[in-house]
Design an enzyme around this catalytic site. Sequence first.
Site, PDB file in Angstrom:
ATOM      1  N   PHE A 121       1.503   5.098   0.802  1.00  0.00           N
ATOM      2  CA  PHE A 121       1.068   6.153   1.705  1.00  0.00           C
ATOM      3  C   PHE A 121       1.727   7.466   1.298  1.00  0.00           C
ATOM      4  CE2 PHE A 121       0.612   2.228   4.063  1.00  0.00           C
ATOM      5  CZ  PHE A 121      -0.611   2.382   4.702  1.00  0.00           C
ATOM      6  N   THR A 150       0.844  -1.195   0.000  1.00  0.00           N
ATOM      7  CA  THR A 150       0.000   0.000   0.000  1.00  0.00           C
ATOM      8  C   THR A 150       0.877   1.242   0.000  1.00  0.00           C
ATOM      9  OG1 THR A 150      -1.802  -1.111   1.176  1.00  0.00           O
ATOM     10  CG2 THR A 150      -1.778   1.291   1.242  1.00  0.00           C
TER      11      THR A 150
END
Length: 204
Positions: free
Chosen positions: A107, A105
């Site tokens: 960020f 993921t």
Amino acid sequence: LEADVKICAEASLEIHLYLLSRSGRAEDIRSIVSHPQALAQCRHWLASHFPMPHVRVDDVASTAQAAQMAAVDPSLAAVASSLAVELYSLEVVASNIEDNANNITRFLVIGDHQPRPSGDDKTSLVFSVKDEVGILHRMLEPFARNRINLTKIESRPLKHKPWEYLFFLDLEGHIGEPRIQKAVKKLEGRCLFIKVLGSYPCGV
């Protein structure tokens, strides 16, 4: 888009998901909740281990909210990180339930400053256009002409404005570079709205 802040850094982290409940027993679960993104990342695992309609799967605002709900309802399980085990006194029903073992993921770090060029930078921007034949080609042409590599492009429809779209774009380079400035300047004359979201060092 109205806030006067910049993307000043990025980081890509490996994410592991856990199925958590008060008892830790799969047979107690009647409903599973989590943020839509977390549920999407383990959709196949959930379907094979907790097939509907025997167990409901519902969206909530965040994985933290899901864990809070599971902490007070013994029939409910949450998809969340291992940190929620300690924070909400939950038990692990199953570990590493993400469908993709390389679940990464991205960020973004938001701040009020623009980082200086590092030599290995990325720039993010957003612009809107009307839905016209060939419009995307005209929008991207300045980047190709200035030999700028695009690493990501996504489109989203504008709320309350039919047939108008927002495009989110990531490209290699810093807004301080003349070639990037030249391409963005050219783009300004072709679109309805444009905003540079930030230039920042490429993450690892």
